[in-house]
Every structure is written in structure tokens, then in C-alpha cells.
Enzyme design. Sequence first.
Site, PDB file in Angstrom:
ATOM      1  N   HIS A  28      -3.956  29.598  34.842  1.00  0.00           N
ATOM      2  CA  HIS A  28      -5.333  29.601  34.332  1.00  0.00           C
ATOM      3  C   HIS A  28      -6.049  28.303  34.693  1.00  0.00           C
ATOM      4  O   HIS A  28      -5.451  27.239  34.682  1.00  0.00           O
ATOM      5  CB  HIS A  28      -5.347  29.732  32.800  1.00  0.00           C
ATOM      6  CG  HIS A  28      -4.679  30.973  32.298  1.00  0.00           C
ATOM      7  ND1 HIS A  28      -4.702  31.348  30.983  1.00  0.00           N
ATOM      8  CD2 HIS A  28      -3.971  31.942  32.934  1.00  0.00           C
ATOM      9  CE1 HIS A  28      -4.040  32.483  30.828  1.00  0.00           C
ATOM     10  NE2 HIS A  28      -3.569  32.858  31.998  1.00  0.00           N
ATOM     11  N   ASP A  34      -7.556  40.345  30.770  1.00  0.00           N
ATOM     12  CA  ASP A  34      -7.502  38.907  31.052  1.00  0.00           C
ATOM     13  C   ASP A  34      -8.104  38.697  32.446  1.00  0.00           C
ATOM     14  O   ASP A  34      -7.572  39.212  33.439  1.00  0.00           O
ATOM     15  CB  ASP A  34      -6.038  38.440  30.988  1.00  0.00           C
ATOM     16  CG  ASP A  34      -5.890  36.932  31.141  1.00  0.00           C
ATOM     17  OD1 ASP A  34      -6.463  36.366  32.088  1.00  0.00           O
ATOM     18  OD2 ASP A  34      -5.162  36.324  30.329  1.00  0.00           O
ATOM     19  N   HIS A  43      -9.638  38.164  27.583  1.00  0.00           N
ATOM     20  CA  HIS A  43      -9.156  36.784  27.734  1.00  0.00           C
ATOM     21  C   HIS A  43      -9.954  36.199  28.883  1.00  0.00           C
ATOM     22  O   HIS A  43      -9.842  36.681  30.015  1.00  0.00           O
ATOM     23  CB  HIS A  43      -7.661  36.748  28.054  1.00  0.00           C
ATOM     24  CG  HIS A  43      -6.792  36.975  26.861  1.00  0.00           C
ATOM     25  ND1 HIS A  43      -5.433  37.144  26.967  1.00  0.00           N
ATOM     26  CD2 HIS A  43      -7.088  37.036  25.541  1.00  0.00           C
ATOM     27  CE1 HIS A  43      -4.926  37.310  25.750  1.00  0.00           C
ATOM     28  NE2 HIS A  43      -5.913  37.257  24.870  1.00  0.00           N
ATOM     29  N   ASP A  50      -0.800  33.766  38.128  1.00  0.00           N
ATOM     30  CA  ASP A  50      -1.034  33.525  36.705  1.00  0.00           C
ATOM     31  C   ASP A  50      -1.062  32.036  36.343  1.00  0.00           C
ATOM     32  O   ASP A  50      -0.238  31.567  35.556  1.00  0.00           O
ATOM     33  CB  ASP A  50      -0.001  34.268  35.839  1.00  0.00           C
ATOM     34  CG  ASP A  50      -0.354  34.216  34.352  1.00  0.00           C
ATOM     35  OD1 ASP A  50      -1.435  33.697  33.999  1.00  0.00           O
ATOM     36  OD2 ASP A  50       0.465  34.691  33.548  1.00  0.00           O
ATOM     37  N   GLU A  56      -1.965  43.811  27.308  1.00  0.00           N
ATOM     38  CA  GLU A  56      -2.707  42.868  28.152  1.00  0.00           C
ATOM     39  C   GLU A  56      -2.528  43.209  29.625  1.00  0.00           C
ATOM     40  O   GLU A  56      -1.432  43.535  30.070  1.00  0.00           O
ATOM     41  CB  GLU A  56      -2.226  41.428  27.875  1.00  0.00           C
ATOM     42  CG  GLU A  56      -3.022  40.389  28.664  1.00  0.00           C
ATOM     43  CD  GLU A  56      -2.803  38.953  28.185  1.00  0.00           C
ATOM     44  OE1 GLU A  56      -2.214  38.765  27.098  1.00  0.00           O
ATOM     45  OE2 GLU A  56      -3.213  38.037  28.917  1.00  0.00           O
ATOM     46  N   GLU A 100      -8.300  30.820  27.266  1.00  0.00           N
ATOM     47  CA  GLU A 100      -6.908  30.339  27.377  1.00  0.00           C
ATOM     48  C   GLU A 100      -6.857  29.358  28.544  1.00  0.00           C
ATOM     49  O   GLU A 100      -6.010  29.448  29.424  1.00  0.00           O
ATOM     50  CB  GLU A 100      -5.967  31.515  27.636  1.00  0.00           C
ATOM     51  CG  GLU A 100      -5.997  32.573  26.556  1.00  0.00           C
ATOM     52  CD  GLU A 100      -5.166  33.797  26.902  1.00  0.00           C
ATOM     53  OE1 GLU A 100      -5.332  34.342  28.018  1.00  0.00           O
ATOM     54  OE2 GLU A 100      -4.338  34.189  26.064  1.00  0.00           O
ATOM     55  N   HIS A 110       2.091  41.172  25.868  1.00  0.00           N
ATOM     56  CA  HIS A 110       2.388  41.405  27.278  1.00  0.00           C
ATOM     57  C   HIS A 110       3.337  42.596  27.330  1.00  0.00           C
ATOM     58  O   HIS A 110       4.375  42.557  26.668  1.00  0.00           O
ATOM     59  CB  HIS A 110       3.055  40.170  27.890  1.00  0.00           C
ATOM     60  CG  HIS A 110       2.176  38.954  27.881  1.00  0.00           C
ATOM     61  ND1 HIS A 110       2.608  37.727  28.327  1.00  0.00           N
ATOM     62  CD2 HIS A 110       0.886  38.785  27.490  1.00  0.00           C
ATOM     63  CE1 HIS A 110       1.609  36.856  28.213  1.00  0.00           C
ATOM     64  NE2 HIS A 110       0.570  37.466  27.698  1.00  0.00           N
ATOM     65  N   ARG A 156       7.304  30.589  21.592  1.00  0.00           N
ATOM     66  CA  ARG A 156       8.492  30.541  22.458  1.00  0.00           C
ATOM     67  C   ARG A 156       9.754  30.955  21.698  1.00  0.00           C
ATOM     68  O   ARG A 156      10.843  30.986  22.264  1.00  0.00           O
ATOM     69  CB  ARG A 156       8.675  29.146  23.061  1.00  0.00           C
ATOM     70  CG  ARG A 156       7.434  28.643  23.749  1.00  0.00           C
ATOM     71  CD  ARG A 156       7.679  28.362  25.231  1.00  0.00           C
ATOM     72  NE  ARG A 156       6.414  28.292  25.923  1.00  0.00           N
ATOM     73  CZ  ARG A 156       6.020  29.142  26.889  1.00  0.00           C
ATOM     74  NH1 ARG A 156       6.811  30.108  27.300  1.00  0.00           N
ATOM     75  NH2 ARG A 156       4.848  28.995  27.459  1.00  0.00           N
ATOM     76  N   HIS A 170      -1.780  36.932  19.080  1.00  0.00           N
ATOM     77  CA  HIS A 170      -0.968  37.074  20.300  1.00  0.00           C
ATOM     78  C   HIS A 170       0.514  37.106  19.944  1.00  0.00           C
ATOM     79  O   HIS A 170       0.995  36.273  19.191  1.00  0.00           O
ATOM     80  CB  HIS A 170      -1.261  35.905  21.258  1.00  0.00           C
ATOM     81  CG  HIS A 170      -0.914  36.187  22.687  1.00  0.00           C
ATOM     82  ND1 HIS A 170       0.357  36.518  23.087  1.00  0.00           N
ATOM     83  CD2 HIS A 170      -1.669  36.202  23.812  1.00  0.00           C
ATOM     84  CE1 HIS A 170       0.363  36.712  24.400  1.00  0.00           C
ATOM     85  NE2 HIS A 170      -0.866  36.535  24.869  1.00  0.00           N
ATOM     86  N   TYR A 183       5.361  34.932  23.732  1.00  0.00           N
ATOM     87  CA  TYR A 183       5.535  35.148  25.179  1.00  0.00           C
ATOM     88  C   TYR A 183       6.923  35.689  25.499  1.00  0.00           C
ATOM     89  O   TYR A 183       7.119  36.366  26.487  1.00  0.00           O
ATOM     90  CB  TYR A 183       5.364  33.823  25.940  1.00  0.00           C
ATOM     91  CG  TYR A 183       3.965  33.277  25.943  1.00  0.00           C
ATOM     92  CD1 TYR A 183       2.885  34.086  26.267  1.00  0.00           C
ATOM     93  CD2 TYR A 183       3.724  31.937  25.634  1.00  0.00           C
ATOM     94  CE1 TYR A 183       1.604  33.582  26.281  1.00  0.00           C
ATOM     95  CE2 TYR A 183       2.439  31.424  25.656  1.00  0.00           C
ATOM     96  CZ  TYR A 183       1.388  32.243  25.970  1.00  0.00           C
ATOM     97  OH  TYR A 183       0.120  31.742  25.994  1.00  0.00           O
ATOM     98  N   HIS A 207      -5.788  37.167  35.002  1.00  0.00           N
ATOM     99  CA  HIS A 207      -4.709  38.084  35.383  1.00  0.00           C
ATOM    100  C   HIS A 207      -5.191  39.199  36.312  1.00  0.00           C
ATOM    101  O   HIS A 207      -4.520  39.500  37.303  1.00  0.00           O
ATOM    102  CB  HIS A 207      -4.070  38.701  34.135  1.00  0.00           C
ATOM    103  CG  HIS A 207      -3.365  37.712  33.264  1.00  0.00           C
ATOM    104  ND1 HIS A 207      -2.780  38.046  32.060  1.00  0.00           N
ATOM    105  CD2 HIS A 207      -3.151  36.375  33.410  1.00  0.00           C
ATOM    106  CE1 HIS A 207      -2.247  36.972  31.519  1.00  0.00           C
ATOM    107  NE2 HIS A 207      -2.461  35.938  32.306  1.00  0.00           N
TER     108      HIS A 207
HETATM  109 ZN    ZN Z   1      -1.899  34.098  31.848  1.00  0.00          ZN
HETATM  110 FE    FE Z   2      -4.158  36.205  28.550  1.00  0.00          FE
HETATM  111 FE    FE Z   3      -1.345  36.726  27.080  1.00  0.00          FE
END
Ligand code: ZN
Ligand code: FE
Ligand code: FE
Length: 275
Positions: A225, A176, A210, A223, A142, A255, A107, A37, A67, A70, A179
Site C-alpha cells: 500500500h 480494496d 479500502h 500488495d 475482501e 490502510e 481475507h 497476528r 477486520h 491476517y 488490491h
Molecule cells: Zn493489502
Molecule cells: Fe485491505
Molecule cells: Fe485486509
Amino acid sequence: MIYIGNHLSSSKGYLAMGKEATKLGADTFAFFTRNPRGGQAKDIDPADAGALMAYMEENSFGKLVAHAPYTMNLCSDKPDIRRFALDMFIDDMKRMEYTPGQYYNFHPGSHVGQGVEATIPVIADALNKAVFDGMTTTVLLETMAGKGSEIGRSFEELKQIIDLTDDKDHIGVCLDTCHVWDAGYDVNDFEKVLDEFDDVIGIDRLKAIHINDSMNPLASHKDRHEKIGQGHIGEEAFKKIINSPRVQGKPFILETPNDDAGYKAEIAMIRSWMK
Ligand code: ZN
Ligand code: FE
Ligand code: FE
């Protein structure tokens, strides 16, 4: 066979993540290169990174899928945020070389009202600035759910970005499952989704998965999960996904909303489905 693992914290170091993965029954894992973050990155201890590489070799691990944070929006409408994101990206490409030959997933970005057409070249430009000669990392775009103004909600959008990059040898895609489902691709017929991926992007670009169930129905663009088999995608689809000939040998990263015990059980469950 596929490799399977989940996200681990790098706070205790790199070799510690390898050992943690083994405890969970995993043979790959994902980790954040820095605070997911925020932007601050801890120095990497080269000896610790080297020890992880040796550990992975000894224990027949698949490729790791690091990764990006975000918050990294390479196509923000605010120049300072865009610059900050690009600096992180460039720095992460250097940091990844402590663990040579792995994957770095990000992303693509959110256009925040600027429009897809205007921002796709901005993302490609950032890739062109961060990818360097002689690097060993493969950068993965992704597939996104299409929440808000997310770019990468269709294979076509990812293809447009890839087309504008100079050095395509270092670029791939991470699919993913939550996603793409939320974006409208019905993974119950996973082979058909892969056919479409192949037609649009080319299956050789598919490097990692993913693996997530979804709390929402097809094409919901949400989105959220869910645990494997407990969402709208369901167990039967995942049994087909993990056994698809075209994804064998690839790292699958969970995830899902789980604690350690939950991940351990989920990894064992997926292994029991492998043919
Ligand atoms: Zn996600
Ligand atoms: Fe993902
Ligand atoms: Fe991701």
C-alpha cells in the site's frame, strides 16, 4: 457523501476509538477484533461497546469495518490451523454482536498449493458455519491482490464463494483499491471496474472500500500500500473513485503507511475532493 476513516487500536476500549476517529476528522473506522497476528481476544465490555454505538449515532458515523486477523486462513492445508481459524471466525461473529449492524471484513484465504477449485468450497463451508440466524453483522469478503496463493484475486473467485453460501443476506464484499489494481483492474476507469463488479457479483454486494494507493504497477500481484496520490494509482483516479455515485454512503477505510498526523491530513485531503 462517503464516510471515511482509518484503522484504530481497540487497546483503550471501544468508545475511545470513536473519540480518536473524531480527532482525526473521521466518521467511520476499522479495528481488529483481536491481535491481528495472533488469536487471543480481550473480553469486550458491553457498556463500552454500547457507549460507542451511542457516540456513533450522535456524531453521524457510517458503519464500522472490523477486520479479521491476517493470520486467519480458513482454507489452510493444515487441519489444526484451519480449525483454529474457523473457531476464531465463529467467536468473532459473536463478538461483533456487541456492536450490532456493522461490517466484518476478512481475507478469503490462501490455498497454499491445494488449488483454487479445491479450497473455494472450504471457505464457503466456514462461512456457513460462522453465519448464524438473527445475526446483525454483514461479513465482507475482501478483494485480494493475488499475492502468493491468495484466493479472491478476481471478482469471479469471490462470486464462486458467495454462490456456495446458504445465507446470502449476511454476505458482502469490501473492495480494496490497491488490491484490485495489483490484481489487474485499472481503477483509473473506476466506473468500468464497477460495471464488471456488477456483472459478476452484483453491485448490491459492494458494502465498503479500502482506499489505498499502490507502490506497484497494474497487475503486479504485490500488495504494497502507498499513501493516497503518491503511488501508481494516483490522485486523479481517487478523485473519481470517491465521487462515484455507486459508492456514496459507504465507509472508506484508509490502510496507507501513515502516522496519526498523516491520516488526519489524508482524510482532510479526501474530504476536500468530495463534490
Ligand atoms: Zn493489502
Ligand atoms: Fe485491505
Ligand atoms: Fe485486509
